[in-house]
Design a protein around this motif. Sequence first.
Motif, PDB file in Angstrom:
ATOM      1  N   GLY A 304       8.089 -69.044  49.327  1.00  0.00           N
ATOM      2  CA  GLY A 304       7.506 -70.358  49.071  1.00  0.00           C
ATOM      3  C   GLY A 304       8.407 -71.270  48.262  1.00  0.00           C
ATOM      4  O   GLY A 304       7.935 -72.257  47.702  1.00  0.00           O
ATOM      5  N   ARG A 305       9.708 -70.940  48.198  1.00  0.00           N
ATOM      6  CA  ARG A 305      10.661 -71.778  47.452  1.00  0.00           C
ATOM      7  C   ARG A 305      11.529 -72.563  48.415  1.00  0.00           C
ATOM      8  O   ARG A 305      11.929 -72.058  49.469  1.00  0.00           O
ATOM      9  CB  ARG A 305      11.535 -70.913  46.545  1.00  0.00           C
ATOM     10  N   TRP A 306      11.878 -73.806  48.041  1.00  0.00           N
ATOM     11  CA  TRP A 306      12.751 -74.631  48.868  1.00  0.00           C
ATOM     12  C   TRP A 306      14.200 -74.185  48.728  1.00  0.00           C
ATOM     13  O   TRP A 306      14.673 -73.924  47.621  1.00  0.00           O
ATOM     14  CB  TRP A 306      12.626 -76.106  48.469  1.00  0.00           C
ATOM     15  N   THR A 307      14.887 -74.102  49.862  1.00  0.00           N
ATOM     16  CA  THR A 307      16.311 -73.770  49.868  1.00  0.00           C
ATOM     17  C   THR A 307      17.030 -74.726  50.826  1.00  0.00           C
ATOM     18  O   THR A 307      16.421 -75.267  51.753  1.00  0.00           O
ATOM     19  CB  THR A 307      16.560 -72.322  50.352  1.00  0.00           C
ATOM     20  N   ALA A 308      18.307 -74.928  50.591  1.00  0.00           N
ATOM     21  CA  ALA A 308      19.137 -75.705  51.519  1.00  0.00           C
ATOM     22  C   ALA A 308      19.764 -74.718  52.499  1.00  0.00           C
ATOM     23  O   ALA A 308      20.602 -73.905  52.121  1.00  0.00           O
ATOM     24  CB  ALA A 308      20.214 -76.468  50.757  1.00  0.00           C
ATOM     25  N   THR A 309      19.346 -74.751  53.747  1.00  0.00           N
ATOM     26  CA  THR A 309      19.800 -73.763  54.732  1.00  0.00           C
ATOM     27  C   THR A 309      21.023 -74.234  55.512  1.00  0.00           C
ATOM     28  O   THR A 309      21.707 -73.435  56.152  1.00  0.00           O
ATOM     29  CB  THR A 309      18.678 -73.428  55.731  1.00  0.00           C
ATOM     30  N   SER A 310      21.285 -75.542  55.477  1.00  0.00           N
ATOM     31  CA  SER A 310      22.414 -76.070  56.248  1.00  0.00           C
ATOM     32  C   SER A 310      22.843 -77.394  55.636  1.00  0.00           C
ATOM     33  O   SER A 310      22.002 -78.179  55.201  1.00  0.00           O
ATOM     34  CB  SER A 310      21.978 -76.270  57.713  1.00  0.00           C
ATOM     35  N   LEU A 311      24.160 -77.619  55.587  1.00  0.00           N
ATOM     36  CA  LEU A 311      24.682 -78.909  55.133  1.00  0.00           C
ATOM     37  C   LEU A 311      25.877 -79.261  56.002  1.00  0.00           C
ATOM     38  O   LEU A 311      26.809 -78.475  56.123  1.00  0.00           O
ATOM     39  CB  LEU A 311      25.091 -78.845  53.659  1.00  0.00           C
ATOM     40  N   VAL A 312      25.810 -80.432  56.632  1.00  0.00           N
ATOM     41  CA  VAL A 312      26.919 -80.887  57.479  1.00  0.00           C
ATOM     42  C   VAL A 312      27.256 -82.332  57.121  1.00  0.00           C
ATOM     43  O   VAL A 312      26.417 -83.067  56.591  1.00  0.00           O
ATOM     44  CB  VAL A 312      26.581 -80.795  58.987  1.00  0.00           C
ATOM     45  N   GLU A 360      15.494 -80.895  45.280  1.00  0.00           N
ATOM     46  CA  GLU A 360      14.579 -81.598  44.371  1.00  0.00           C
ATOM     47  C   GLU A 360      13.750 -82.628  45.143  1.00  0.00           C
ATOM     48  O   GLU A 360      12.537 -82.762  44.932  1.00  0.00           O
ATOM     49  CB  GLU A 360      15.394 -82.283  43.262  1.00  0.00           C
ATOM     50  N   THR A 361      14.393 -83.342  46.058  1.00  0.00           N
ATOM     51  CA  THR A 361      13.698 -84.332  46.892  1.00  0.00           C
ATOM     52  C   THR A 361      12.630 -83.651  47.750  1.00  0.00           C
ATOM     53  O   THR A 361      11.493 -84.127  47.846  1.00  0.00           O
ATOM     54  CB  THR A 361      14.714 -85.069  47.792  1.00  0.00           C
ATOM     55  N   ALA A 362      13.002 -82.522  48.372  1.00  0.00           N
ATOM     56  CA  ALA A 362      12.052 -81.793  49.229  1.00  0.00           C
ATOM     57  C   ALA A 362      10.829 -81.345  48.440  1.00  0.00           C
ATOM     58  O   ALA A 362       9.694 -81.454  48.924  1.00  0.00           O
ATOM     59  CB  ALA A 362      12.751 -80.589  49.864  1.00  0.00           C
ATOM     60  N   MET A 363      11.046 -80.856  47.228  1.00  0.00           N
ATOM     61  CA  MET A 363       9.926 -80.387  46.396  1.00  0.00           C
ATOM     62  C   MET A 363       8.955 -81.531  46.103  1.00  0.00           C
ATOM     63  O   MET A 363       7.730 -81.356  46.144  1.00  0.00           O
ATOM     64  CB  MET A 363      10.467 -79.800  45.084  1.00  0.00           C
ATOM     65  N   ILE A 364       9.499 -82.721  45.813  1.00  0.00           N
ATOM     66  CA  ILE A 364       8.641 -83.865  45.482  1.00  0.00           C
ATOM     67  C   ILE A 364       7.895 -84.358  46.719  1.00  0.00           C
ATOM     68  O   ILE A 364       6.687 -84.630  46.665  1.00  0.00           O
ATOM     69  CB  ILE A 364       9.479 -84.997  44.844  1.00  0.00           C
ATOM     70  N   ILE A 365       8.601 -84.450  47.847  1.00  0.00           N
ATOM     71  CA  ILE A 365       7.947 -84.898  49.089  1.00  0.00           C
ATOM     72  C   ILE A 365       6.809 -83.948  49.457  1.00  0.00           C
ATOM     73  O   ILE A 365       5.710 -84.382  49.821  1.00  0.00           O
ATOM     74  CB  ILE A 365       8.972 -84.992  50.247  1.00  0.00           C
ATOM     75  N   GLY A 371      -1.029 -82.387  53.971  1.00  0.00           N
ATOM     76  CA  GLY A 371      -0.662 -81.366  54.948  1.00  0.00           C
ATOM     77  C   GLY A 371       0.370 -80.381  54.407  1.00  0.00           C
ATOM     78  O   GLY A 371       0.705 -80.385  53.220  1.00  0.00           O
ATOM     79  N   ILE A 372       0.855 -79.529  55.290  1.00  0.00           N
ATOM     80  CA  ILE A 372       1.806 -78.477  54.917  1.00  0.00           C
ATOM     81  C   ILE A 372       3.209 -78.920  55.337  1.00  0.00           C
ATOM     82  O   ILE A 372       3.432 -79.275  56.494  1.00  0.00           O
ATOM     83  CB  ILE A 372       1.462 -77.145  55.625  1.00  0.00           C
ATOM     84  N   THR A 373       4.141 -78.897  54.406  1.00  0.00           N
ATOM     85  CA  THR A 373       5.530 -79.243  54.707  1.00  0.00           C
ATOM     86  C   THR A 373       6.382 -77.992  54.525  1.00  0.00           C
ATOM     87  O   THR A 373       6.326 -77.347  53.482  1.00  0.00           O
ATOM     88  CB  THR A 373       6.043 -80.359  53.766  1.00  0.00           C
ATOM     89  N   GLY A 374       7.176 -77.647  55.548  1.00  0.00           N
ATOM     90  CA  GLY A 374       8.024 -76.461  55.445  1.00  0.00           C
ATOM     91  C   GLY A 374       9.469 -76.723  55.800  1.00  0.00           C
ATOM     92  O   GLY A 374      10.318 -75.847  55.647  1.00  0.00           O
ATOM     93  N   GLU A 375       9.749 -77.949  56.282  1.00  0.00           N
ATOM     94  CA  GLU A 375      11.103 -78.269  56.742  1.00  0.00           C
ATOM     95  C   GLU A 375      11.337 -79.769  56.568  1.00  0.00           C
ATOM     96  O   GLU A 375      10.478 -80.574  56.910  1.00  0.00           O
ATOM     97  CB  GLU A 375      11.235 -77.897  58.221  1.00  0.00           C
ATOM     98  N   ILE A 416      11.243 -69.110  60.851  1.00  0.00           N
ATOM     99  CA  ILE A 416      10.561 -67.859  61.198  1.00  0.00           C
ATOM    100  C   ILE A 416       9.931 -67.233  59.948  1.00  0.00           C
ATOM    101  O   ILE A 416       8.777 -66.798  59.962  1.00  0.00           O
ATOM    102  CB  ILE A 416      11.535 -66.885  61.893  1.00  0.00           C
ATOM    103  N   GLN A 417      10.693 -67.209  58.850  1.00  0.00           N
ATOM    104  CA  GLN A 417      10.166 -66.676  57.577  1.00  0.00           C
ATOM    105  C   GLN A 417       8.928 -67.456  57.131  1.00  0.00           C
ATOM    106  O   GLN A 417       7.917 -66.876  56.716  1.00  0.00           O
ATOM    107  CB  GLN A 417      11.229 -66.794  56.468  1.00  0.00           C
ATOM    108  N   PHE A 418       9.028 -68.786  57.216  1.00  0.00           N
ATOM    109  CA  PHE A 418       7.917 -69.622  56.741  1.00  0.00           C
ATOM    110  C   PHE A 418       6.683 -69.439  57.629  1.00  0.00           C
ATOM    111  O   PHE A 418       5.559 -69.354  57.133  1.00  0.00           O
ATOM    112  CB  PHE A 418       8.350 -71.094  56.693  1.00  0.00           C
ATOM    113  N   CYS A 419       6.901 -69.356  58.949  1.00  0.00           N
ATOM    114  CA  CYS A 419       5.781 -69.101  59.875  1.00  0.00           C
ATOM    115  C   CYS A 419       5.087 -67.785  59.533  1.00  0.00           C
ATOM    116  O   CYS A 419       3.855 -67.687  59.534  1.00  0.00           O
ATOM    117  CB  CYS A 419       6.285 -69.051  61.316  1.00  0.00           C
ATOM    118  N   THR A 420       5.892 -66.761  59.267  1.00  0.00           N
ATOM    119  CA  THR A 420       5.338 -65.432  58.960  1.00  0.00           C
ATOM    120  C   THR A 420       4.521 -65.481  57.671  1.00  0.00           C
ATOM    121  O   THR A 420       3.396 -64.971  57.608  1.00  0.00           O
ATOM    122  CB  THR A 420       6.480 -64.396  58.846  1.00  0.00           C
ATOM    123  N   LYS A 421       5.068 -66.126  56.655  1.00  0.00           N
ATOM    124  CA  LYS A 421       4.346 -66.259  55.377  1.00  0.00           C
ATOM    125  C   LYS A 421       3.029 -67.020  55.565  1.00  0.00           C
ATOM    126  O   LYS A 421       1.971 -66.588  55.095  1.00  0.00           O
ATOM    127  CB  LYS A 421       5.237 -66.966  54.355  1.00  0.00           C
TER     128      LYS A 421
END
Length: 433
Positions: A304-312, A360-365, A371-375, A416-421
């Motif tokens: 349930g923690r926000w992570t940065a999975t990709s940066l381009v 930090e932005t994702a956590m605030i949004i 609703g539920i935000t996961g991405e 996939i992890q978030f869906c499972t949780k």
Amino acid sequence: MSSQLFIQLQLEMTEIKLSVGMKTVKAKIRTVEMNPNEIHFPENLFDLFCLPIQRYNFHAIYKEEIESLMLGPIVGLVTDFTNKENDDPYFRSIHSFCEELHHGLKEYGGFLFVFSYPEFPAKGYYFEEGKWKSAQLPIPDVIYNRIHSRRIEFGREYNLFRQKLTELGIPIFNDRFLSKWEVHEHLIHENHLQPFIPETNLFTKDLLAAFVDKYDTVFIKPVHGSQGRNIFKLKKENSSMILEASVKSHTEHKQVILPLEDVYSYIKPFVNNRIYIIQQGIPLHTYQNRGMDFRVLCHKNHQGRWTATSLVSRISAEGEFVSNLARGGEIMNPLNVLKNSLSIGEAKALIKEVKELAIETAMIIERKSSGITGELGIDIGIDQEYKPWLIEVNSKPSKNFEDGQKKIRPSAKAIIQFCTKLAWDTTFEMEES
């Protein structure tokens, strides 16, 4: 069931409740010596659960207090597409991403199907032997929203579908598109984020004059826009304004030079009573004289923690002032882009700062949105002093970043992890209520 699995799950009863998706049936267990971690279903159980007859890799959780064994998760991906009766379905810009999610769930445990909301729950599409096949499939544990259109999400039919999900108790995440003004209002009241947010307001004739007076460059963007479409860029040059637009009907003349007093009249027919924002233009760092920003994909993980999975890094096409892939932008490795002007150590420190700002932005949004935000896809620019600026937040980020890669990307694994949780959390809440 294999004897080892029976012991591993700490089962004591040979008659239990068995759940797949939203359906539960009573079943008798017979233990036999076979491969560990295996369960064999008789054909009628596949029919009861609306599962195509094939081999599955599922997570198994046994809840002793309710004598219930849950297998899954069953993940539904809702999107909008049309397909003729005998044609293979085509899921538009997320088609290959749907295959990636299928392969990821098959590997990590679960079952994915894609469906169009008007056909729910009667029909969905699952991937088998290299193609998408239609069938009546299980009611899913969780739904991932990849609707392409804001107009659809505002429509009556989609809202009836949403009501049905509420009645069934099925969680849906990334429930809707976010508007640029809504995102701005969520973020601007956070004192620690204010230095990273360009001055922004709702577009009016008076504010146009005020912003142009104050800044050398301003942007005018649709509140409900996406993919870099219908954006205006105004840049001062002496007593005139250079206007550029990413508007279809404007492509034949990329730049127009106008006196300031004519700018509003020129833009007004394009705006056409839609709501726009006006925003301070930041003199952003460029790459080979082309516009540049960073797209950070942020996901909630299984804890349930926000992570940065990709940066381009996104580099704008020649002659374009937006970096979106939909407008010809290209993707580059951020370190490769930054090492031209910074040391490796400085570039890595800046990338770390950009990721932290995105998380930090994702956590605030998430905290401030319904609703539920996961991405989230978060666009961050850096100015010529290497200070990060928050440009935009997207709840339906593009899935086309690393073309041609066959491996399951970290961003897909995170979903996939978030869906499972979400699936297990919701199941337990429903069982306990």
